[in-house]
Design a protein around this motif. Structure first.
Motif, short mmCIF file in Angstrom:
data_model
loop_
_atom_site.label_atom_id
_atom_site.label_comp_id
_atom_site.label_asym_id
_atom_site.label_seq_id
_atom_site.Cartn_x
_atom_site.Cartn_y
_atom_site.Cartn_z
N ASP A 8 0.82 -1.22 0.00
CA ASP A 8 0.00 0.00 0.00
C ASP A 8 0.85 1.27 0.00
O ASP A 8 0.54 2.24 -0.70
CB ASP A 8 -0.93 0.00 1.21
CG ASP A 8 -2.05 -1.02 1.09
OD1 ASP A 8 -2.27 -1.50 -0.05
OD2 ASP A 8 -2.70 -1.34 2.10
N GLN A 9 1.92 1.27 0.79
CA GLN A 9 2.76 2.47 0.86
C GLN A 9 3.46 2.74 -0.48
O GLN A 9 3.48 3.88 -0.95
CB GLN A 9 3.81 2.33 1.97
CG GLN A 9 4.70 3.57 2.10
CD GLN A 9 5.71 3.44 3.22
OE1 GLN A 9 5.62 2.54 4.05
NE2 GLN A 9 6.70 4.35 3.25
N GLU A 10 4.00 1.70 -1.08
CA GLU A 10 4.67 1.86 -2.38
C GLU A 10 3.68 2.35 -3.43
O GLU A 10 4.01 3.20 -4.25
CB GLU A 10 5.27 0.52 -2.82
CG GLU A 10 6.46 0.08 -1.99
CD GLU A 10 6.86 -1.37 -2.25
OE1 GLU A 10 7.96 -1.75 -1.84
OE2 GLU A 10 6.05 -2.10 -2.86
N TYR A 11 2.47 1.80 -3.37
CA TYR A 11 1.44 2.20 -4.33
C TYR A 11 1.10 3.68 -4.16
O TYR A 11 1.02 4.43 -5.13
CB TYR A 11 0.20 1.34 -4.17
CG TYR A 11 -0.94 1.73 -5.08
CD1 TYR A 11 -0.88 1.47 -6.45
CD2 TYR A 11 -2.06 2.38 -4.58
CE1 TYR A 11 -1.91 1.85 -7.30
CE2 TYR A 11 -3.11 2.76 -5.41
CZ TYR A 11 -3.03 2.48 -6.77
OH TYR A 11 -4.05 2.86 -7.61
N ARG A 12 0.88 4.12 -2.92
CA ARG A 12 0.52 5.53 -2.66
C ARG A 12 1.64 6.46 -3.12
O ARG A 12 1.38 7.52 -3.71
CB ARG A 12 0.22 5.73 -1.17
CG ARG A 12 -1.11 5.14 -0.72
CD ARG A 12 -1.49 5.66 0.65
NE ARG A 12 -0.53 5.26 1.68
CZ ARG A 12 -0.62 4.13 2.38
NH1 ARG A 12 -1.63 3.29 2.18
NH2 ARG A 12 0.28 3.85 3.31
N GLU A 13 2.89 6.09 -2.84
CA GLU A 13 4.01 6.93 -3.25
C GLU A 13 4.13 7.01 -4.77
O GLU A 13 4.40 8.08 -5.32
CB GLU A 13 5.31 6.40 -2.63
CG GLU A 13 5.38 6.59 -1.12
CD GLU A 13 6.62 5.96 -0.51
OE1 GLU A 13 7.33 5.21 -1.23
OE2 GLU A 13 6.88 6.20 0.69
N PHE A 14 3.91 5.89 -5.43
CA PHE A 14 3.96 5.91 -6.90
C PHE A 14 2.80 6.73 -7.47
O PHE A 14 2.99 7.45 -8.45
CB PHE A 14 3.92 4.48 -7.45
CG PHE A 14 3.95 4.44 -8.95
CD1 PHE A 14 5.12 4.73 -9.65
CD2 PHE A 14 2.80 4.16 -9.69
CE1 PHE A 14 5.16 4.72 -11.04
CE2 PHE A 14 2.82 4.15 -11.07
CZ PHE A 14 4.00 4.43 -11.76
#
Length: 275
Positions: A8-14
């Protein structure tokens, strides 16, 4: 085996990276799209996982990788003469109306993808000229896209049978294409010379493109936030000559975003005229 999960964190940052780069808003449930579009880049750039790829993209460690990621996320399938009515309206209403002014007509395809839209415009113009020789003044078509990969495809003008089967009639295929010698077909010189392809991010200024009489910006706004939609529409209005026309996608609307256009019902379809 290459890991293709996205936390989820990687997705939000991307997502934040993508919106900053090109205005596209993915939303909360498009992890599958990120996986399907970006997974091929993992092996291409010799990375260990999709997670490593996303981290490198967001951190800006590899310019080529960042460009490739934006390319992958902004590349959308399209087809010839999409929805039909915009090209009928262009041929039967707008071109005759603009021809009265006896000055060059400038048209902009603002998200040319793999080239079908601007080349469909060129074919429409050539068909109109054939029906009414000498009636139209010179016509210039500018086509832009954020993706350098797509622009390279556009400039070659070469398409396989699958691409040619999507919206292109056999008659137009015979009239406007020639054999490329490898089982594919390419648009002929008459069509190709009408279109000038160049890079353009719709988030940036359009001033260097000049003014246009007609702008197609179809099926692009659906990917933007309301604020970005309003910004793009106001910049498009500033890029039109007085009384110029704007075409949007069938599911797109100006409601609540700008008041610079008058809606015109064409039956079928809707177009917008600069007030």
């Amino acid at each position: 085996m290459t890991a293709v999960t996205v936390n989820d964190q990687e997705y939000r940052e991307f997502c934040r990276f993508l919106e900053t780069q090109c205005g596209i808003v993915l939303g909360d449930s498009k992890q599958y799209l990120v996986r399907s579009r970006l997974s091929p880049l993992v092996n291409r750039f010799s990375l260990s996982s999709l997670s490593e790829l996303l981290q490198n993209v967001v951190a800006g460690r590899n310019r080529e990788l960042r460009i490739a990621a934006v390319d992958a996320m902004t590349t959308n399938e399209t087809l010839w003469f999409r929805d039909g009515y915009p090209f009928t309206v262009l041929a039967e209403k707008i071109l005759p109306e603009l021809a009265v002014n006896k000055r060059p007509i400038k048209i902009w395809s603002a998200a040319s993808s793999s080239g079908q839209e601007p080349y469909s415009m060129a074919m429409t113009v050539l068909e109109t000229q054939a029906k009414r020789p000498g009636f139209l003044p010179s016509i210039q078509i500018t086509a832009t896209d954020i993706s350098q990969t797509m622009l390279e495809t556009c400039r070659t003008g070469v398409y396989d049978n699958l691409a040619l089967s999507r919206g292109l009639s056999p008659e137009r295929r015979r009239m406007f294409f020639e054999d490329n010698g490898d089982g594919k077909m390419k648009v002929n010189a008459k069509v190709k010379q009408m279109v000038n392809f160049r890079p353009q991010n719709l988030k940036d200024s359009y001033a260097l493109l000049g003014k246009f009489d007609v702008i197609f910006c179809r099926n692009v706004l659906i990917y933007f936030s309301p604020e970005m939609k309003a910004k793009v529409l106001n910049q498009l209005a500033a890029s039109l000559n007085p009384g110029g026309y704007l075409f949007l996608g069938a599911s797109e609307s100006l409601t609540g975003l700008t008041e610079q256009f008058e809606m015109i019902r064409c039956n079928p379809g809707i177009i917008y005229k600069l007030k």
